[in-house]
Design an enzyme around this catalytic site. Structure first.
Site, PDB file in Angstrom:
ATOM      1  N   ASP A 121     -29.985  13.851  25.587  1.00  0.00           N
ATOM      2  CA  ASP A 121     -30.132  13.825  24.351  1.00  0.00           C
ATOM      3  C   ASP A 121     -29.791  12.584  23.735  1.00  0.00           C
ATOM      4  O   ASP A 121     -30.433  11.903  22.703  1.00  0.00           O
ATOM      5  CB  ASP A 121     -29.202  15.020  23.671  1.00  0.00           C
ATOM      6  CG  ASP A 121     -29.441  16.376  24.056  1.00  0.00           C
ATOM      7  OD1 ASP A 121     -30.958  16.738  24.331  1.00  0.00           O
ATOM      8  OD2 ASP A 121     -28.589  17.113  24.174  1.00  0.00           O
TER       9      ASP A 121
ATOM     10  N   HIS B  16     -29.567  -6.344   5.237  1.00  0.00           N
ATOM     11  CA  HIS B  16     -29.984  -5.461   6.139  1.00  0.00           C
ATOM     12  C   HIS B  16     -30.906  -4.499   5.608  1.00  0.00           C
ATOM     13  O   HIS B  16     -30.878  -4.356   4.564  1.00  0.00           O
ATOM     14  CB  HIS B  16     -28.905  -5.175   7.268  1.00  0.00           C
ATOM     15  CG  HIS B  16     -29.220  -4.603   8.663  1.00  0.00           C
ATOM     16  ND1 HIS B  16     -30.487  -5.050   9.175  1.00  0.00           N
ATOM     17  CD2 HIS B  16     -28.929  -3.492   9.145  1.00  0.00           C
ATOM     18  CE1 HIS B  16     -30.575  -4.401  10.420  1.00  0.00           C
ATOM     19  NE2 HIS B  16     -29.819  -3.355  10.356  1.00  0.00           N
TER      20      HIS B  16
ATOM     21  N   ASP C  86     -25.971  -6.759  12.025  1.00  0.00           N
ATOM     22  CA  ASP C  86     -27.412  -7.227  12.037  1.00  0.00           C
ATOM     23  C   ASP C  86     -27.808  -7.715  10.778  1.00  0.00           C
ATOM     24  O   ASP C  86     -27.146  -7.223   9.656  1.00  0.00           O
ATOM     25  CB  ASP C  86     -28.121  -5.657  12.065  1.00  0.00           C
ATOM     26  CG  ASP C  86     -27.974  -5.141  13.312  1.00  0.00           C
ATOM     27  OD1 ASP C  86     -27.329  -5.227  14.069  1.00  0.00           O
ATOM     28  OD2 ASP C  86     -28.576  -3.839  13.512  1.00  0.00           O
TER      29      ASP C  86
ATOM     30  N   ASP D 167     -27.378 -11.635  16.113  1.00  0.00           N
ATOM     31  CA  ASP D 167     -28.307 -10.482  16.344  1.00  0.00           C
ATOM     32  C   ASP D 167     -29.559 -11.018  16.805  1.00  0.00           C
ATOM     33  O   ASP D 167     -30.057 -11.796  16.198  1.00  0.00           O
ATOM     34  CB  ASP D 167     -28.415  -9.928  14.877  1.00  0.00           C
ATOM     35  CG  ASP D 167     -29.812  -8.853  14.807  1.00  0.00           C
ATOM     36  OD1 ASP D 167     -30.381  -8.532  15.696  1.00  0.00           O
ATOM     37  OD2 ASP D 167     -30.106  -8.566  13.449  1.00  0.00           O
TER      38      ASP D 167
ATOM     39  N   SER E 229     -31.846   6.069   6.224  1.00  0.00           N
ATOM     40  CA  SER E 229     -30.858   5.245   5.997  1.00  0.00           C
ATOM     41  C   SER E 229     -31.152   3.868   5.187  1.00  0.00           C
ATOM     42  O   SER E 229     -30.529   3.365   4.772  1.00  0.00           O
ATOM     43  CB  SER E 229     -30.240   4.648   7.405  1.00  0.00           C
ATOM     44  OG  SER E 229     -31.153   4.043   8.274  1.00  0.00           O
TER      45      SER E 229
ATOM     46  N   VAL F 137     -41.144  -3.994   6.209  1.00  0.00           N
ATOM     47  CA  VAL F 137     -40.831  -5.114   6.552  1.00  0.00           C
ATOM     48  C   VAL F 137     -39.551  -4.903   7.271  1.00  0.00           C
ATOM     49  O   VAL F 137     -38.631  -4.033   7.274  1.00  0.00           O
ATOM     50  CB  VAL F 137     -40.368  -6.301   5.475  1.00  0.00           C
ATOM     51  CG1 VAL F 137     -41.564  -6.477   4.663  1.00  0.00           C
ATOM     52  CG2 VAL F 137     -39.280  -5.310   4.620  1.00  0.00           C
TER      53      VAL F 137
ATOM     54  N   HIS G 155     -34.328  -7.275  10.329  1.00  0.00           N
ATOM     55  CA  HIS G 155     -33.732  -8.450  11.179  1.00  0.00           C
ATOM     56  C   HIS G 155     -34.517  -9.454  10.918  1.00  0.00           C
ATOM     57  O   HIS G 155     -35.612  -9.612  10.844  1.00  0.00           O
ATOM     58  CB  HIS G 155     -33.781  -7.866  12.544  1.00  0.00           C
ATOM     59  CG  HIS G 155     -33.156  -6.460  12.925  1.00  0.00           C
ATOM     60  ND1 HIS G 155     -31.814  -6.379  13.306  1.00  0.00           N
ATOM     61  CD2 HIS G 155     -33.492  -5.389  12.862  1.00  0.00           C
ATOM     62  CE1 HIS G 155     -31.752  -5.334  13.660  1.00  0.00           C
ATOM     63  NE2 HIS G 155     -32.486  -4.626  13.415  1.00  0.00           N
TER      64      HIS G 155
ATOM     65  N   ASP H 173     -25.676  15.477  27.325  1.00  0.00           N
ATOM     66  CA  ASP H 173     -27.014  16.792  27.409  1.00  0.00           C
ATOM     67  C   ASP H 173     -26.355  17.907  26.719  1.00  0.00           C
ATOM     68  O   ASP H 173     -25.437  18.412  27.366  1.00  0.00           O
ATOM     69  CB  ASP H 173     -27.383  16.683  28.755  1.00  0.00           C
ATOM     70  CG  ASP H 173     -28.429  17.849  29.005  1.00  0.00           C
ATOM     71  OD1 ASP H 173     -28.863  18.583  27.905  1.00  0.00           O
ATOM     72  OD2 ASP H 173     -28.889  17.872  30.105  1.00  0.00           O
TER      73      ASP H 173
END
Lengths: 560, 560
Positions: free
Chosen positions: A53, A145, A167, A199, A237, A370, A373, A448
């Site tokens: 998973d 970000h 990031d 990054d 997010s 877009v 990063h 898992d």
């Protein structure tokens, strides 16, 4: 925090995840007895990790040094930076530092894992200054970000400053006016940066990554032209993207329906914390969709990666309980497929087209997405703002780290001062000298179901074998007295061939097993291990000759 | 071939593969008792077709009408157009028509399948005219594609002309001066095209696909700058690309080493048939590599898709028997990853970088590859050259067919005259009217090892289950007299958990099975089927509670 000269104390930097891979970011800065951890992410399984998973970093170095770990600092709220927290915190109860939205998303996760009460959580902002242990001090700088409230971290150590960018991109026209703090970055660079961790995600991409705002313009244009409903799928997010969907809906007088568990969650959290401005009465329930005109509705949903159980995939398959896609609807997939997901996304697009929708996706209109990063010019800008002595590219597959290293050389960093590291590789810095110095334990911990780390190479190898050609179980009962076959062999197969169409083959296989056992026993071979391996070999050979397949063979010999 | 008025005869067009998918192209044109088949390709398995090697079209319509099939015409030598032939010809021995290189590649394939002797093969060129049955006549036109000798087909029928473009682009500066025959196409269009079937692969891409020659310029530039060996991986069938690698090697005074079975094959066939010009003495054996300077060597190899067993992947893993990659070598991957292969290609690139090579790939330098398929402007050019009455976009996923249909509308074709078809959907044309008319049998025939069609949904479902959570085999022996447990239960698991670390779980599982059997037998349940399903249910529930996994459970009950 004054540097003692010629001590044995040293600064050590390493990654437990995030280098040589995209995902499960976790970086460690240690000076003497003070350890600071940056991020604790998860990774989605590679295609050879069958049945797995999630993947998290091996944190045995941290649990073995648990008394030294002063903090986990989280740079932003993406899964590859926060997703490992429920597992990590279970074994390592240390204070957690994060900005408001990041903390909001983490708390949601910890609540589900029943870890909220026992975890010390400290809210920070870009102006926070944290004393961590006796030697380390952390300060922060705002970045741009694809999620709000992202920060980079500067850790002052007796050896010098270590900067971790998180990031980032440089978005000069950010949504909600969340500007990257160029002045703070320049100031950090001015004071002197010993080591920069930066990054590398888009280190292969030339130029500048476009502003998130450019997507808003494209979205509004599509909303204006759409004569019926507009459906927008994007990462839950990506709060800025969601804000722009809301803005486009406002501009075109549409109500918004939010669909998909993580989308509903993020919209609630981000609205509550003030990261999302949605006018009163703007959001309606899915049940109300049909009460208003199709040209007055926008649907915001998950599924931009074609995930089979997501809202958009269900709509595309006409199996969503509440929303049907109708001919003439416009569906925008405001994302690019993550490598490995292209086929799923393609299938979703095809299914939506078949329903009569007009589908707009990055393959047909580059403007609907877009990256979060920075591209090469932005990476160089960061390098030049920080002017580090040592440079460690992070957050990327090896080829990205290497491209980033080349960019570093390009802006004048001494190639000997650039370190390409794998997970576990330590970079030690002492008296201004840096070197690669051995490894700490590191690796993939596979999750898992409820099992954490109980599936490893042997289990995965068996799953791989089983998935290729299936299994044959051969059951035979021998007599204790004379070793005669009392019953069987019976052969049961799964995932091998259609039994009905292959009766002849299985009958023949039966005869092969019988004659092998009779031969071995006539040669007085009667240890079970030898009988079993004899059956495996002869049956395996027979089946390969007949079918060119190598199913797993599991001989079970009983004795009565 | 004069059209009889008001007959019941009609023209039928359909696809047995190649629409709604990329791969296994096979198109059928039927008039009355004359059937012509165009191409017979294979497809590589989808990621849910576990263990499957290849997929070919269901040809039961053709075998049921075998007396009517006049010809298989092959447009070019790519696997998705010729790869199904060894399987198709085994069940349908009809004459095969193809151009020289195409036939050369097919013959190589038929030789391996022992079908060469019994297959009637007819060499055609762009000027051939074939009478097929009593009603059909086929002529041809040269196209540009990423393999030489590609053609389109025009089939004259009593209803009118049906044109099949094959795969094409318009390359105005082709390698080896193999120009597309614009004049012939214009002439066909001038005479009148009833129905056009045209390649949709790049229907999502705006503009024009660059000329293959542009790649040659980039390659030569890289060859010139390389200070050590140059390794070029590309599709073996891309003879023009290979010619340009040869040209770059000539220009920079390098010898060529050819590595990888299919690359060696194609270079031999294409050279022999005059499609590849390689100066005498230019090719050296792998063993000779180290006898000449590194700056005098170019290696041409397979593996541009990161296929794990290919030459390039072996070199990247340092497991190739004959060639090592050395620091400073330049590796060019002159291809883009086919969707689904991105991760394999990425891993190969990473491994090559780790060996110290400079790797140039489409992600870092767009110039090292161009597509063999025309983009939107070329598709419109073809539509305008042919000016068909009816238009059937082929060769593409549904979204590509749909984009192509939009391009067709854009150049003025009546939307009612554009047919988006799935495999098996027939388009019937009679007296100048076209309509969708029912389905012929169609589908995926899965090839696994030597088995053709003996793996279907049940077997695949089992493989999927096995791959996710493995299998537990539960063996128990009951007494015939009193139904008591004589021995067992013994539980053997594969692909489920590490047995050593999960002893407690498996002991507990054992107790669950024992108590279930005892309970059932005390309730006088003693049909094996009920005992087995009882064990399956209770053990499955127990394991799911404990692990959140659902392994396959195979109870085996013996009686003594």
């Amino acid at each position: 925090m004054v540097k003692k000269n010629n001590t044995t104390e040293k600064l050590t930097i390493f990654a437990l995840g995030g280098v040589g891979e995209i995902g499960k970011n976790m970086y460690v800065v240690q000076y003497d007895d003070d350890i600071v951890v940056i991020d604790a992410g998860l990774k989605f399984p590679e295609e050879d990790m069958l049945g797995i998973d999630l993947v998290i970093p091996d944190i045995s170095y941290l649990t073995e040094n648990r008394d030294k770990v002063r903090a986990i600092i989280v740079t932003h709220g993406h899964e590859d930076h926060i997703g490992g927290l429920p597992y990590v915190l279970k074994h390592l109860n240390v204070p957690l530092y994060a900005t408001k939205l990041t903390l909001g998303l983490i708390e949601n996760k910890l609540r589900e894992a029943n870890l909220l009460g026992e975890t010390k959580r400290i809210l920070i902002d870009a102006d926070s200054e944290l004393k961590l242990g006796s030697t380390l001090t952390a300060t922060f700088f705002r970045t741009n970000h694809s999620i709000p409230d992202s920060v980079g971290v500067a850790i002052e150590t007796p050896e010098g400053n270590v900067v971790h960018t998180g990031d980032f991109k440089f978005d000069h026209t950010p949504v909600n006016d969340q500007f990257a703090d160029l002045q703070r970055m320049a100031e950090i660079g001015q004071k002197g940066v010993l080591a920069l961790l930066s990054d590398s995600t888009n280190a292969e991409k030339p130029g500048f990554t476009p502003s998130e705002r450019s997507v808003g313009i494209v979205l509004e244009d599509i909303f204006r032209k759409a004569r019926q409903r507009v459906v927008v799928a994007t990462f839950a997010s990506n709060v800025h993207r969601i804000q722009q969907v809301v803005n486009a809906a406002i501009a075109t007088d549409r109500k918004i329906v939010v669909i998909g568990r993580s989308m509903v969650n993020v919209v609630a959290i981000a609205s509550e914390l003030g990261y999302l401005e949605i006018p009163e009465g703007m959001i309606i329930e899915p049940e109300e969709i049909n009460r208003i005109g199709a040209d007055r509705v926008a649907i915001l949903c998950t599924g931009s990666q074609g995930e089979p159980m997501s809202a958009l995939s269900r709509m595309a398959r006409s199996t969503h309980r509440k929303v049907d896609i109708l001919p003439g609807d416009t569906v925008i997939i405001a994302a690019t497929p993550v490598p490995g997901n292209e086929k799923y996304v393609g299938r979703t697009i095809d299914a939506l087209f078949r329903l009569g929708a007009e589908v707009i996706y990055s393959g047909s209109n580059k403007g609907v997405h877009v990256s979060g990063h920075g591209s090469q010019e932005e990476l160089k800008l960061m390098l030049n703002l920080m002017r580090p002595k040592f440079f460690i590219p992070i957050h990327g597959e090896y080829r990205m780290l290497r491209k980033h290293a080349q960019l570093g050389e390009g802006v004048g960093i001494d190639p000997n001062n650039i370190f390409l590291i794998d997970i576990g590789d330590t970079v030690e810095i002492q008296n201004g000298e840096a070197r690669k110095a051995g490894k700490v334990p590191s690796g993939n911990v596979l999750i898992d179901g409820l099992g954490v780390g109980d599936v490893g190479n042997i289990v995965l190898r068996d799953r791989k074998l089983l998935s290729q050609d299936g299994i044959l179980v051969v059951v035979v009962t021998l007599s204790k007295q004379d070793g005669r076959i009392v019953s069987g062999p019976d052969i049961i197969s799964r995932g091998f061939v259609y039994v009905r169409e292959s009766e002849g083959l299985l009958d023949e296989a039966n005869r092969v097993v019988t004659s092998t056992l009779q031969r071995l026993m006539s040669e007085n071979v009667n240890e079970w291990a030898s009988l079993k391996s004899g059956v495996k070999d002869s049956l395996g050979r027979f089946l390969f000759d007949q079918t060119r397949r190598r199913p797993m063979i599991l001989p079970i010999i009983m004795e009565v």
